[in-house]
Write a protein that holds these residues in place. Sequence first.
Motif, short mmCIF file in Angstrom:
data_model
loop_
_atom_site.label_atom_id
_atom_site.label_comp_id
_atom_site.label_asym_id
_atom_site.label_seq_id
_atom_site.Cartn_x
_atom_site.Cartn_y
_atom_site.Cartn_z
N PHE A 10 -62.95 9.15 45.46
CA PHE A 10 -61.94 8.95 44.42
C PHE A 10 -62.12 9.99 43.32
N LYS A 11 -61.04 10.67 42.98
CA LYS A 11 -61.09 11.75 41.98
C LYS A 11 -61.36 11.25 40.58
N ASP A 12 -61.06 9.98 40.31
CA ASP A 12 -61.30 9.42 38.98
C ASP A 12 -61.26 7.90 39.06
N PHE A 13 -61.59 7.25 37.94
CA PHE A 13 -61.64 5.79 37.92
C PHE A 13 -60.28 5.17 38.19
N ARG A 57 -72.00 -3.58 47.26
CA ARG A 57 -71.25 -2.32 47.19
C ARG A 57 -71.99 -1.31 46.33
N LEU A 58 -72.24 -0.13 46.90
CA LEU A 58 -72.87 0.95 46.14
C LEU A 58 -71.81 1.97 45.76
N ILE A 59 -71.64 2.15 44.46
CA ILE A 59 -70.74 3.17 43.92
C ILE A 59 -71.60 4.32 43.41
N VAL A 60 -71.25 5.54 43.81
CA VAL A 60 -71.96 6.72 43.33
C VAL A 60 -71.03 7.49 42.40
N GLY A 61 -71.43 7.60 41.14
CA GLY A 61 -70.72 8.46 40.20
C GLY A 61 -71.19 9.88 40.44
N LEU A 62 -70.27 10.78 40.71
CA LEU A 62 -70.61 12.16 41.07
C LEU A 62 -70.12 13.12 40.01
N ASN A 63 -71.06 13.91 39.46
CA ASN A 63 -70.69 14.93 38.49
C ASN A 63 -69.73 15.93 39.13
N SER A 64 -68.64 16.24 38.43
CA SER A 64 -67.70 17.26 38.88
C SER A 64 -68.39 18.62 38.84
N ASP A 65 -67.77 19.61 39.45
CA ASP A 65 -68.32 20.97 39.43
C ASP A 65 -68.51 21.48 38.00
N LEU A 66 -67.53 21.24 37.14
CA LEU A 66 -67.63 21.69 35.75
C LEU A 66 -68.78 21.01 35.03
N SER A 67 -68.97 19.74 35.29
CA SER A 67 -70.07 18.99 34.69
C SER A 67 -71.42 19.54 35.16
N VAL A 68 -71.56 19.78 36.46
CA VAL A 68 -72.81 20.33 37.00
C VAL A 68 -73.10 21.69 36.38
N ALA A 69 -72.08 22.55 36.29
CA ALA A 69 -72.27 23.88 35.71
C ALA A 69 -72.77 23.80 34.27
N VAL A 94 -73.06 3.79 51.40
CA VAL A 94 -72.32 4.20 50.20
C VAL A 94 -70.89 3.68 50.35
N SER A 95 -70.45 2.89 49.37
CA SER A 95 -69.12 2.28 49.43
C SER A 95 -68.04 3.12 48.80
N ALA A 96 -68.40 3.89 47.75
CA ALA A 96 -67.41 4.71 47.07
C ALA A 96 -68.09 5.83 46.29
N ILE A 97 -67.38 6.94 46.20
CA ILE A 97 -67.78 8.07 45.36
C ILE A 97 -66.68 8.22 44.32
N VAL A 98 -67.06 8.25 43.04
CA VAL A 98 -66.09 8.41 41.97
C VAL A 98 -66.55 9.58 41.10
N PHE A 99 -65.70 10.59 40.98
CA PHE A 99 -66.02 11.76 40.16
C PHE A 99 -65.95 11.43 38.68
N PHE A 100 -66.77 12.12 37.89
CA PHE A 100 -66.62 12.10 36.44
C PHE A 100 -66.84 13.52 35.92
N THR A 101 -66.14 13.86 34.86
CA THR A 101 -66.15 15.24 34.35
C THR A 101 -67.04 15.42 33.13
#
Length: 165
Positions: A10-13, A57-69, A94-101
Amino acid sequence: YLETIEAKIFKDFEHFEPLLKKWKEKSETIVFTNGCFDLLHRGHVELLAKAANKGDRLIVGLNSDLSVARLKGHGRPFMDEDSRAFILAAYEFVSAIVFFTEDTPQNLIESILPDYLIKGSDYSINEIAGHEVVFASGGKVETIELVPGFSTSLLIEKLKNHGYD
């Protein structure tokens, strides 16, 4: 299997929220962790598997590319966000991946309000973004012991020592 993997990303919440509501309506236990997961290694997988054991359910919040940089500096991430998300979503537990910026998942955690907020033991409870809101909502915040000898920093150093710049 590809459709199953892609359906977890998922690209966002806002895109994730309808699925979260279904899980909460079923009273499923929601576990949340987050990270960059730039070079996935055994330490990451063990942390994710142990976190998944805490609930339904395991949700993984994933840092966006800009956030990682911003957090890791020049040349990072090594893998783009879509690739990192795809690899993480391939794990059955892993049930879901949700990006955050943002630099931290604070806003995402406030939106999800997980039953468990999990990070590695390299963090103290008070250093974990979102710990206060999770405690306030009746949730638990825990750390999981890291696997000795496994870290992204060690992996990068090992690659550099073998001539991979």
